[in-house]
Each structure stands twice: as structure tokens, then as C-alpha cells.
Design a protein around this motif. Sequence first.
Motif, short mmCIF file in Angstrom:
data_model
loop_
_atom_site.label_atom_id
_atom_site.label_comp_id
_atom_site.label_asym_id
_atom_site.label_seq_id
_atom_site.Cartn_x
_atom_site.Cartn_y
_atom_site.Cartn_z
N LYS A 73 2.13 9.40 2.06
CA LYS A 73 0.73 9.84 2.03
C LYS A 73 0.59 11.28 1.58
O LYS A 73 1.35 12.12 1.94
CB LYS A 73 0.16 9.73 3.45
CG LYS A 73 -0.74 8.55 3.67
CD LYS A 73 -2.13 8.77 3.13
CE LYS A 73 -3.01 7.57 3.38
NZ LYS A 73 -3.19 7.30 4.80
N GLU B 242 -3.39 -1.68 0.16
CA GLU B 242 -3.84 -1.88 -1.23
C GLU B 242 -3.92 -3.34 -1.62
O GLU B 242 -4.84 -3.76 -2.29
CB GLU B 242 -2.92 -1.11 -2.19
CG GLU B 242 -3.07 0.40 -2.06
CD GLU B 242 -2.22 1.19 -3.04
OE1 GLU B 242 -1.28 0.61 -3.62
OE2 GLU B 242 -2.48 2.40 -3.20
N GLY C 163 0.84 -1.19 0.00
CA GLY C 163 0.00 0.00 0.00
C GLY C 163 0.87 1.23 0.00
O GLY C 163 1.93 1.25 -0.62
N ILE C 164 0.42 2.24 0.69
CA ILE C 164 1.16 3.49 0.75
C ILE C 164 1.54 3.75 2.21
O ILE C 164 0.69 3.70 3.10
CB ILE C 164 0.29 4.67 0.25
CG1 ILE C 164 -0.25 4.36 -1.15
CG2 ILE C 164 1.09 5.96 0.23
CD1 ILE C 164 0.80 4.22 -2.22
N CYS C 165 2.81 4.02 2.43
CA CYS C 165 3.27 4.23 3.79
C CYS C 165 2.99 5.66 4.24
O CYS C 165 2.65 6.52 3.42
CB CYS C 165 4.75 3.90 3.92
SG CYS C 165 5.84 5.16 3.25
N SER C 166 3.15 5.91 5.52
CA SER C 166 2.77 7.22 6.06
C SER C 166 3.61 8.35 5.46
O SER C 166 3.12 9.45 5.25
CB SER C 166 2.88 7.22 7.58
OG SER C 166 4.17 6.84 7.98
N ASN D 111 -1.79 5.94 9.40
CA ASN D 111 -1.56 6.54 8.08
C ASN D 111 -0.98 5.61 7.03
O ASN D 111 -0.44 6.08 6.04
CB ASN D 111 -0.66 7.78 8.18
CG ASN D 111 -1.36 8.91 8.87
OD1 ASN D 111 -2.54 9.15 8.63
ND2 ASN D 111 -0.66 9.59 9.77
N PHE D 112 -1.03 4.33 7.28
CA PHE D 112 -0.62 3.40 6.24
C PHE D 112 -1.88 2.97 5.51
O PHE D 112 -2.88 2.65 6.13
CB PHE D 112 0.08 2.17 6.84
CG PHE D 112 1.53 2.39 7.13
CD1 PHE D 112 1.94 3.39 8.01
CD2 PHE D 112 2.49 1.60 6.54
CE1 PHE D 112 3.29 3.58 8.30
CE2 PHE D 112 3.85 1.79 6.81
CZ PHE D 112 4.25 2.77 7.69
N LYS D 113 -1.79 2.98 4.20
CA LYS D 113 -2.97 2.63 3.43
C LYS D 113 -2.80 1.28 2.75
O LYS D 113 -1.84 1.06 2.01
CB LYS D 113 -3.22 3.71 2.36
CG LYS D 113 -4.42 3.42 1.50
CD LYS D 113 -4.92 4.67 0.80
CE LYS D 113 -5.72 4.32 -0.43
NZ LYS D 113 -4.90 4.30 -1.66
#
Lengths: 134, 134
Positions: free
Chosen positions: A134, B120, A128-131, B116-118
Motif C-alpha cells: 500500500k 480489485e 488486489g493490493i496487500c498491506s 489495509n488490503f485493497k
Amino acid sequence: MKIEDKLLKNKVKPTAMRLLVLRKLMERNSAIGLTELENLFDKVDRTTLYRTLKTFEKNKLIHSIDDGTGMTKYALCLEGCECNPEDLHVHFHCNNCKETFCVTDTGIPLVQLPMNFKLEEINMVIKGICSSCK
Amino acid sequence: MKIEDKLLKNKVKPTAMRLLVLRKLMERNSAIGLTELENLFDKVDRTTLYRTLKTFEKNKLIHSIDDGTGMTKYALCLEGCECNPEDLHVHFHCNNCKETFCVTDTGIPLVQLPMNFKLEEINMVIKGICSSCK
DNA sequence: AAACCGGTGCAATAGAGTTGCAAAGTTTTA
DNA sequence: TAAAACTTTGCAACTCTATTGCACCGGTTT
């Protein structure tokens, strides 16, 4: 703990190379692949690094992570880690910055396996996307 | 469902090759890698198989699995799968027979990610001994 | 000093994945 | 129907990571 002691504690002879490599690993908060590690030095032999990592892994200083990028990554084991299933943790791979982090605050949740399946290891990678990205 | 219809439903033109490959995949109950697939045929081109699998994957007929063996494996998607995180399931890799199975009866458990980790995607592979090898 | 041994460096190889290009096959269009 | 356009397939070549073989070097033991 001094770097040298860390090696000795895990029964790895502390050579100059190994001290350097372990230091680099400790300076990092994300997992690192062989090529990346190589680029942290001006001039080292890839094979030596490769074998150094293998040695560290065998002696449970580090664990390897397959985050699906095709490159094996390595990260420091936590204190007292025996690399047993219960020592394992989730890894997070950021699709943006491509860094791979250990998510040590949560263990890997147990999964009910089908009848007669015996668990030995678990690898769980979340992407995913890390902090920071973001 | 007829094999051809399955292809059409996923908007893949049903060529002879693709019908053959999909049939092989459907005959299997474990995931298969490119080289293994290649060996199921007398004479096929690796590249063609490669691209066939990629096409299938893009059109969500199959999903790819990284079981840590270094070879990407592929397995049929379940009916209606969109390859979203909630469609994903655990995979089991047998350390003895080296087969990789989809564990479709349990979803992947949710993990609390750091702030805040998203999320996916998730890849979760359990290794051990399967029931046939017990 | 000689033999030994682990560690290191270089070169070469293996294997998976991937790409470029041209031939063959299909579909569309004039 | 024939030509043009597009898709699929096959072959060859290449990339990149992982891995191995072998020789050398430095320290240790005999």
C-alpha cells in the motif's frame, strides 16, 4: 511442534528432503509455487520437490491454491485441517508483489446454489493490493 | 439483439470469424475453453480463436474464468457488465461433467479483508455436482 | 546376501498459452 | 482508382508448468 513430528503425525516418512521442504514452508507466511520453492535451494531436483509437495498435499500437510497466475501455489494447512469445505479459507493475491496469502480469519461465505447443485469444494481468491504494498 | 450489433456495440469489428465465434458462445450455456472451442469447428486456427477471445475479453463481451482445471474458460458477460468486482458472479464447476457455469443469480458475497488490503478482483469457483449430473 | 521398496534424480513429454512473421483482406488517403 | 496503411488471419515456433518413465540408491525385510 518439531518438524519431524509434524511429518510423522500426518503419516509421512521424514526424509532429509522432506524435512528441508517442510521447514521452508513453515518459514513462509505466503503460499509458494514449485519454481519459487526450487529457487530457495541451491541444487535440488524439481521433480523431487514436485512429488514432495504432492505427498504433503495428499497427507493434508499443505493445501494447493489456484490463484489464477497459472502456477499452483501451496500453503500449510492449519492444525486439524481436513481440507473439507468448512476448513477452507479465502486466499488473497497481491497484484503488486504477486504474493498469495491465506486469509484465515474469515471463512468462505456460503452461497446459495441453484436447485440440485451439490457443493464439494470452494476456491475463492481475492486479488488486489496487500498491506505491505500500500 | 443481432450478433453483429452485439459486436458493434462493444466496438469490435464484425469479421466473419468473430461472428462465428460469438454465435458459438451464445449457443452455449456453459463456459468454454480454447481447445473446446477449437473442436466446435472443423478447421480453424487456434491462434485466431485465441486472439478472438482476447479481443472479446478486452471489449467486455466475455469474461475469463479460472476454474482450476488449468484451462482458462470464457463465458458471455451479462448485459451492461463492466467486469468490475460488483459485476462479478460465482462460477460453478461440475466435477462430473466438467462443465463450468455462471451462477448469475447470486453475487459474490463480500469478505472482510485484513486491514489495509485493497480489493480489485474476485474469483470464486464452487465445485461439486450440477443438477444434470445428479 | 538377495530381494524388495520407497525415495530421488535425470530426461523426456504433454498441454496450455503466447509470440513473430508473413499473407490476405480492409480501410484510408492521395 | 491506385497506393499506402492498418487489421485480421494462419502457420510455425517457443515458453513454461505440470507430469511421467525409468534407472539408481539406500535402507529394510526375508
